[in-house]
Design a protein around this motif. Structure first.
Motif, PDB file in Angstrom:
ATOM      1  N   VAL A  95       0.854  -1.191   0.000  1.00  0.00           N
ATOM      2  CA  VAL A  95       0.000   0.000   0.000  1.00  0.00           C
ATOM      3  C   VAL A  95       0.887   1.238   0.000  1.00  0.00           C
ATOM      4  O   VAL A  95       1.953   1.259   0.621  1.00  0.00           O
ATOM      5  N   TYR A  96       0.430   2.231  -0.734  1.00  0.00           N
ATOM      6  CA  TYR A  96       1.116   3.527  -0.805  1.00  0.00           C
ATOM      7  C   TYR A  96       0.209   4.566  -0.160  1.00  0.00           C
ATOM      8  O   TYR A  96      -0.871   4.851  -0.662  1.00  0.00           O
ATOM      9  N   TYR A  97       0.646   5.125   0.965  1.00  0.00           N
ATOM     10  CA  TYR A  97      -0.103   6.170   1.646  1.00  0.00           C
ATOM     11  C   TYR A  97       0.467   7.537   1.265  1.00  0.00           C
ATOM     12  O   TYR A  97       1.691   7.733   1.304  1.00  0.00           O
ATOM     13  N   SER A  98      -0.422   8.448   0.918  1.00  0.00           N
ATOM     14  CA  SER A  98       0.030   9.796   0.578  1.00  0.00           C
ATOM     15  C   SER A  98      -0.987  10.823   1.053  1.00  0.00           C
ATOM     16  O   SER A  98      -2.203  10.595   1.003  1.00  0.00           O
ATOM     17  N   THR A  99      -0.491  11.965   1.506  1.00  0.00           N
ATOM     18  CA  THR A  99      -1.377  13.036   1.958  1.00  0.00           C
ATOM     19  C   THR A  99      -1.734  13.958   0.799  1.00  0.00           C
ATOM     20  O   THR A  99      -1.014  14.050  -0.200  1.00  0.00           O
ATOM     21  N   TYR A 100      -2.838  14.662   0.983  1.00  0.00           N
ATOM     22  CA  TYR A 100      -3.292  15.633  -0.019  1.00  0.00           C
ATOM     23  C   TYR A 100      -4.206  16.641   0.657  1.00  0.00           C
ATOM     24  O   TYR A 100      -4.755  16.381   1.738  1.00  0.00           O
ATOM     25  N   PHE A 101      -4.362  17.794   0.041  1.00  0.00           N
ATOM     26  CA  PHE A 101      -5.345  18.776   0.481  1.00  0.00           C
ATOM     27  C   PHE A 101      -6.632  18.527  -0.285  1.00  0.00           C
ATOM     28  O   PHE A 101      -6.641  18.510  -1.515  1.00  0.00           O
ATOM     29  N   GLN A 102      -7.726  18.360   0.446  1.00  0.00           N
ATOM     30  CA  GLN A 102      -8.990  17.969  -0.180  1.00  0.00           C
ATOM     31  C   GLN A 102      -9.860  19.178  -0.513  1.00  0.00           C
ATOM     32  O   GLN A 102     -10.095  20.042   0.330  1.00  0.00           O
ATOM     33  N   ALA A 103     -10.348  19.198  -1.751  1.00  0.00           N
ATOM     34  CA  ALA A 103     -11.309  20.199  -2.203  1.00  0.00           C
ATOM     35  C   ALA A 103     -12.715  19.611  -2.114  1.00  0.00           C
ATOM     36  O   ALA A 103     -12.899  18.397  -2.244  1.00  0.00           O
ATOM     37  N   PRO A 104     -13.732  20.453  -1.932  1.00  0.00           N
ATOM     38  CA  PRO A 104     -15.091  19.941  -1.771  1.00  0.00           C
ATOM     39  C   PRO A 104     -15.707  19.389  -3.044  1.00  0.00           C
ATOM     40  O   PRO A 104     -16.597  18.535  -2.988  1.00  0.00           O
ATOM     41  N   THR A 105     -15.257  19.870  -4.201  1.00  0.00           N
ATOM     42  CA  THR A 105     -15.770  19.408  -5.490  1.00  0.00           C
ATOM     43  C   THR A 105     -14.623  19.347  -6.488  1.00  0.00           C
ATOM     44  O   THR A 105     -13.569  19.945  -6.282  1.00  0.00           O
ATOM     45  N   SER A 106     -14.831  18.645  -7.577  1.00  0.00           N
ATOM     46  CA  SER A 106     -13.846  18.636  -8.657  1.00  0.00           C
ATOM     47  C   SER A 106     -13.819  19.989  -9.356  1.00  0.00           C
ATOM     48  O   SER A 106     -14.802  20.744  -9.324  1.00  0.00           O
ATOM     49  N   SER A 107     -12.684  20.286  -9.987  1.00  0.00           N
ATOM     50  CA  SER A 107     -12.494  21.570 -10.675  1.00  0.00           C
ATOM     51  C   SER A 107     -12.814  22.743  -9.758  1.00  0.00           C
ATOM     52  O   SER A 107     -13.440  23.728 -10.173  1.00  0.00           O
ATOM     53  N   TYR A 108     -12.378  22.639  -8.510  1.00  0.00           N
ATOM     54  CA  TYR A 108     -12.618  23.721  -7.548  1.00  0.00           C
ATOM     55  C   TYR A 108     -11.563  24.797  -7.778  1.00  0.00           C
ATOM     56  O   TYR A 108     -10.424  24.686  -7.318  1.00  0.00           O
ATOM     57  N   LEU A 109     -11.933  25.831  -8.517  1.00  0.00           N
ATOM     58  CA  LEU A 109     -10.974  26.801  -9.028  1.00  0.00           C
ATOM     59  C   LEU A 109     -10.655  27.932  -8.054  1.00  0.00           C
ATOM     60  O   LEU A 109      -9.680  28.663  -8.259  1.00  0.00           O
ATOM     61  N   GLU A 110     -11.453  28.083  -7.002  1.00  0.00           N
ATOM     62  CA  GLU A 110     -11.232  29.176  -6.068  1.00  0.00           C
ATOM     63  C   GLU A 110     -10.186  28.794  -5.017  1.00  0.00           C
ATOM     64  O   GLU A 110     -10.035  27.622  -4.678  1.00  0.00           O
ATOM     65  N   PRO A 111      -9.452  29.779  -4.495  1.00  0.00           N
ATOM     66  CA  PRO A 111      -8.554  29.490  -3.370  1.00  0.00           C
ATOM     67  C   PRO A 111      -9.350  28.920  -2.198  1.00  0.00           C
ATOM     68  O   PRO A 111     -10.497  29.297  -1.976  1.00  0.00           O
ATOM     69  N   LEU A 112      -8.734  28.016  -1.476  1.00  0.00           N
ATOM     70  CA  LEU A 112      -9.426  27.311  -0.404  1.00  0.00           C
ATOM     71  C   LEU A 112      -8.578  27.362   0.862  1.00  0.00           C
ATOM     72  O   LEU A 112      -7.435  26.911   0.865  1.00  0.00           O
ATOM     73  N   ARG A 113      -9.140  27.914   1.937  1.00  0.00           N
ATOM     74  CA  ARG A 113      -8.425  27.970   3.207  1.00  0.00           C
ATOM     75  C   ARG A 113      -8.631  26.664   3.963  1.00  0.00           C
ATOM     76  O   ARG A 113      -9.752  26.259   4.235  1.00  0.00           O
TER      77      ARG A 113
END
Length: 226
Positions: free
Chosen positions: A154-172
């Motif tokens: 298994v390969y575990y990796s972290t990511y920052f999650q957006a609420p929807t795909s193609s979320y073009l706005e900056p996200l805090r």
């Protein structure tokens, strides 16, 4: 020419003077002790044993690597990073921690050439790597990982999650107050987007989600299709 040139700031080489002042610890995001311990605790809970071979992709100066080395059997820790100065800083950290006898295997490479180790792995991990990569580089990384992952691995990796795909706005991101972006560093993506990238690379995604990261990075798991 580096394929990672201008993708993010992590190709900047630190000077020997900066390394001697431990500037590399802040360069990779700080939280040196907190995140290092958190990474090991997560992998142990996820099944990592001392006899397993672990590959740390984007290992930097071994913030997590020092903790992995303490736990793993001799020769079972492998680390890959594009930044030679960070790898050198990591070697110094290993020496100062009295862990040279654990024989870490370290490679400098900017194209995720995991096969250069000549090994296959039970576990792979990346913390704060996908958060600094555009989609095409994530696919490259996942593809190289798949080629060297054991059938049960298994390969575990972290990511920052957006609420929807193609979320073009900056996200805090809360907590941590990091502002992420769709197409610039630091990057965010949706679960559906990450699943699609995994599929392109021949892997399957399962989302772990929250794992205690102080800056709201989520955890994903990638496995070979059954």
């Amino acid at each position: 020419m580096s394929i990672m040139k201008d993708v993010n700031s992590y190709s900047k080489e630190l000077t020997s003077e900066e390394i001697s002042k431990k500037a590399h610890r802040d360069f990779v995001g700080g939280l040196w002790d907190e995140l290092g311990k958190l990474q090991l605790e997560f992998l142990i809970k996820s099944g990592l044993k001392p006899n397993h071979k672990l590959l740390d992709i984007g290992c930097g100066c071994l913030r997590g690597g020092l903790h992995y080395l303490k736990y793993l059997d001799v020769g079972n820790y492998y680390g890959l990073d594009l930044n030679e100065s960070l790898i050198e800083a990591g070697k110094i950290e290993v020496d100062e921690a009295g862990l040279s006898h654990k024989k870490p295997n370290l490679i400098v490479d900017d194209a995720f050439k995991v096969g250069a180790f000549g090994e296959t792995f039970d576990f792979m991990v990346s913390v704060s790597l996908f958060t600094h990569l555009p989609f095409n580089m994530i696919v490259r990384c996942l593809t190289r990982a798949r080629e060297n992952l054991l059938p049960h691995g298994v390969y575990y990796s972290t990511y920052f999650q957006a609420p929807t795909s193609s979320y073009l706005e900056p996200l805090r991101q809360e907590p941590g107050e990091i502002v992420t972006h769709y197409d610039s560093d630091p990057f965010h993506c949706s679960v559906d987007e990450l699943a699609y990238l995994a599929k392109l690379a021949g892997l399957e995604l399962s989302v772990v989600g929250d794992w205690g990261h102080p800056r709201n990075q989520k955890m994903a798991a990638f496995r070979l299709p059954k």
